[in-house]
Design an enzyme around this catalytic site. Structure first.
Site, PDB file in Angstrom:
ATOM      1  N   ASN A 136       1.008  -1.236  -0.002  1.00 19.39           N
ATOM      2  CA  ASN A 136       0.021  -0.086   0.125  1.00 19.39           C
ATOM      3  C   ASN A 136       0.907   1.151  -0.031  1.00 19.39           C
ATOM      4  O   ASN A 136       1.561   1.598   1.008  1.00 19.39           O
ATOM      5  CB  ASN A 136      -0.762  -0.155   1.288  1.00 19.39           C
ATOM      6  CG  ASN A 136      -1.830   1.260   1.507  1.00 19.39           C
ATOM      7  OD1 ASN A 136      -1.783   2.039   0.574  1.00 19.39           O
ATOM      8  ND2 ASN A 136      -2.211   1.529   2.622  1.00 19.39           N
TER       9      ASN A 136
ATOM     10  N   SER B 240       3.486  -2.370  10.235  1.00 21.43           N
ATOM     11  CA  SER B 240       4.832  -2.286  10.514  1.00 21.43           C
ATOM     12  C   SER B 240       5.665  -3.737  10.041  1.00 21.43           C
ATOM     13  O   SER B 240       6.543  -4.169  10.655  1.00 21.43           O
ATOM     14  CB  SER B 240       5.434  -2.004  11.996  1.00 21.43           C
ATOM     15  OG  SER B 240       4.903  -0.470  12.108  1.00 21.43           O
TER      16      SER B 240
ATOM     17  N   HIS C   7      -9.669   0.692   5.152  1.00 15.62           N
ATOM     18  CA  HIS C   7      -8.036   1.172   5.653  1.00 15.62           C
ATOM     19  C   HIS C   7      -8.437   2.016   6.870  1.00 15.62           C
ATOM     20  O   HIS C   7      -9.311   2.826   6.937  1.00 15.62           O
ATOM     21  CB  HIS C   7      -7.270   1.724   4.839  1.00 15.62           C
ATOM     22  CG  HIS C   7      -5.803   1.618   5.345  1.00 15.62           C
ATOM     23  ND1 HIS C   7      -5.469   2.569   6.176  1.00 15.62           N
ATOM     24  CD2 HIS C   7      -4.776   0.986   4.988  1.00 15.62           C
ATOM     25  CE1 HIS C   7      -4.033   2.343   6.501  1.00 15.62           C
ATOM     26  NE2 HIS C   7      -3.767   1.165   5.862  1.00 15.62           N
TER      27      HIS C   7
ATOM     28  N   LYS D  90       0.144   4.283  -0.394  1.00 16.59           N
ATOM     29  CA  LYS D  90      -0.656   5.436   0.518  1.00 16.59           C
ATOM     30  C   LYS D  90      -0.284   6.597  -0.553  1.00 16.59           C
ATOM     31  O   LYS D  90      -0.467   6.511  -1.636  1.00 16.59           O
ATOM     32  CB  LYS D  90      -0.228   5.505   1.575  1.00 16.59           C
ATOM     33  CG  LYS D  90      -0.068   4.436   2.773  1.00 16.59           C
ATOM     34  CD  LYS D  90      -0.057   4.768   4.071  1.00 16.59           C
ATOM     35  CE  LYS D  90       0.280   3.206   4.725  1.00 16.59           C
ATOM     36  NZ  LYS D  90       0.115   3.516   6.125  1.00 16.59           N
TER      37      LYS D  90
ATOM     38  N   GLU E  96      -5.377  -5.316  10.497  1.00 14.60           N
ATOM     39  CA  GLU E  96      -4.269  -4.021  10.851  1.00 14.60           C
ATOM     40  C   GLU E  96      -4.567  -3.458  12.220  1.00 14.60           C
ATOM     41  O   GLU E  96      -5.286  -2.290  12.313  1.00 14.60           O
ATOM     42  CB  GLU E  96      -4.289  -3.119   9.879  1.00 14.60           C
ATOM     43  CG  GLU E  96      -3.970  -3.625   8.245  1.00 14.60           C
ATOM     44  CD  GLU E  96      -3.239  -2.643   7.475  1.00 14.60           C
ATOM     45  OE1 GLU E  96      -2.383  -2.917   6.897  1.00 14.60           O
ATOM     46  OE2 GLU E  96      -4.175  -1.549   7.103  1.00 14.60           O
TER      47      GLU E  96
ATOM     48  N   GLY F 172       2.602   2.121  10.591  1.00 16.63           N
ATOM     49  CA  GLY F 172       3.542   3.109  10.459  1.00 16.63           C
ATOM     50  C   GLY F 172       4.224   3.665  11.816  1.00 16.63           C
ATOM     51  O   GLY F 172       5.167   4.545  11.749  1.00 16.63           O
TER      52      GLY F 172
ATOM     53  N   GLU G 269      -6.902   4.475   7.975  1.00 20.13           N
ATOM     54  CA  GLU G 269      -6.435   5.829   7.616  1.00 20.13           C
ATOM     55  C   GLU G 269      -7.981   6.428   7.126  1.00 20.13           C
ATOM     56  O   GLU G 269      -8.197   7.655   7.163  1.00 20.13           O
ATOM     57  CB  GLU G 269      -5.479   6.065   6.713  1.00 20.13           C
ATOM     58  CG  GLU G 269      -4.063   5.863   7.650  1.00 20.13           C
ATOM     59  CD  GLU G 269      -2.927   5.327   6.880  1.00 20.13           C
ATOM     60  OE1 GLU G 269      -2.878   5.305   5.656  1.00 20.13           O
ATOM     61  OE2 GLU G 269      -1.899   4.832   7.692  1.00 20.13           O
TER      62      GLU G 269
HETATM   63  C1  PEP Z   1      -0.606   0.007   5.889  1.00 18.62           C
HETATM   64  O1  PEP Z   1      -0.634   1.066   5.312  1.00 18.62           O
HETATM   65  O2  PEP Z   1      -1.838  -0.783   5.696  1.00 18.62           O
HETATM   66  C2  PEP Z   1       0.399  -0.401   6.603  1.00 18.62           C
HETATM   67  C3  PEP Z   1       0.527  -1.507   7.325  1.00 18.62           C
HETATM   68  O3  PEP Z   1       1.637   0.494   7.141  1.00 18.62           O
HETATM   69  P1  PEP Z   1       2.978   0.145   7.787  1.00 18.62           P
HETATM   70  O4  PEP Z   1       3.437  -1.185   6.958  1.00 18.62           O
HETATM   71  O5  PEP Z   1       3.742   1.158   7.097  1.00 18.62           O
HETATM   72  O6  PEP Z   1       2.746   0.044   9.065  1.00 18.62           O
END
Ligand code: PEP
Length: 250
Positions: A12, A213, A98, A14, A168, A174, A100
């Protein structure tokens, strides 16, 4: 993970990436052509790059996905993108719900479910995200929150359709923080039970991705956890070398 589950590792991007970043996608596709992966692989770039990436990666094993879509097919929705437009640009998947989107755009489970239906109508495979906040985990509400998100965000038309769920934890995205392997397993096993009961065979074989992460150095142990059927990767998917490190860990 049951053998019938075909794993998926999706990146992703983003709101990151300009035309110059397509070189990373090309490097990834090239490396996977030379040494095939033991998993399905997808990249979800910003909408501006989908068509170019789809064109440049045509014929490669890397599938292209969107990061969101509207639930309507067309209309006066300035700035939004219909599922059919993503498909038209070359996408075959779309990330929906997601955290976000849920946090910054106030998306509810019902809206996510409507988007999932739109994605299915457009022939896109949805990756539906669920996850608890830190406050919810600390209050011991993780499984209650996950159950409610799964029930509300995964509509009945998913029966008979290919899809993936991404677990998630919001606090792991992040941040460099990850749950323990036991915590990951607990939630993934719960999600498998829920989606199998809710959606039958489609729920029994849908990959349940872990996201939050994931890096080349922790991917190996996470991907071995029971019912982890791949990963949704943010930051570490931006560079082909890092993303390949995760893909090769499976
Ligand atoms: C994500 O954007 O879905 C995500 C898991 O980000 P990261 O791997 O940077 O934590």
């Amino acid at each position: 993970m049951t053998t019938a589950v075909r794993p998926l590792i999706a990146g992703n991007w983003k709101m990151n990436g300009l035309a110059a970043s397509l070189s990373e996608a090309k490097a990834l596709a090239q490396a996977l052509a030379e040494q095939p992966a033991a998993t399905d692989v997808a990249l979800c770039p910003p909408a501006t790059l989908i068509a170019q990436m789809a064109w440049q990666l045509k014929g490669s094993v890397v599938a292209i996905g969107g990061q969101d879509c509207h639930d309507k097919q067309s209309g006066a929705f300035t700035g939004d993108i219909a599922a059919q437009m993503l498909a038209d640009a070359g996408a075959s998947l779309v990330i929906l719900g997601h955290s976000e989107r849920r946090a910054y755009h106030g998306e509810t489970d019902a809206q996510v479910a409507a988007k999932v239906e739109a994605a299915l109508r457009a022939g896109l495979k949805p990756i539906i995200c669920v996850g608890e906040t830190l406050a919810e985990r600390e209050a011991g509400r993780t499984l209650v929150v996950i159950e409610s998100q799964v029930k509300g965000s995964l509509p009945a038309p998913l029966q008979g359709a290919p899809f993936a769920v991404a677990y998630e934890p919001c606090w792991a995205i992040g941040t460099g923080l990850t749950p323990t392997l036991a915590q990951i397993e607990e939630v993934h096993v719960a999600i498998r039970r829920l989606i199998s009961a809710q959606l039958g065979e489609s729920g029994a074989v849908a990959p349940i991705l872990y996201g939050g992460s994931v890096k080349p150095d922790n991917a190996g142990e996470i991907l071995k956890v029971s019912e982890v059927g791949g990963a949704l990767v943010g930051g570490a998917s931006l560079k082909a070398a890092d993303f390949l490190g995760i893909i090769r860990a499976l």
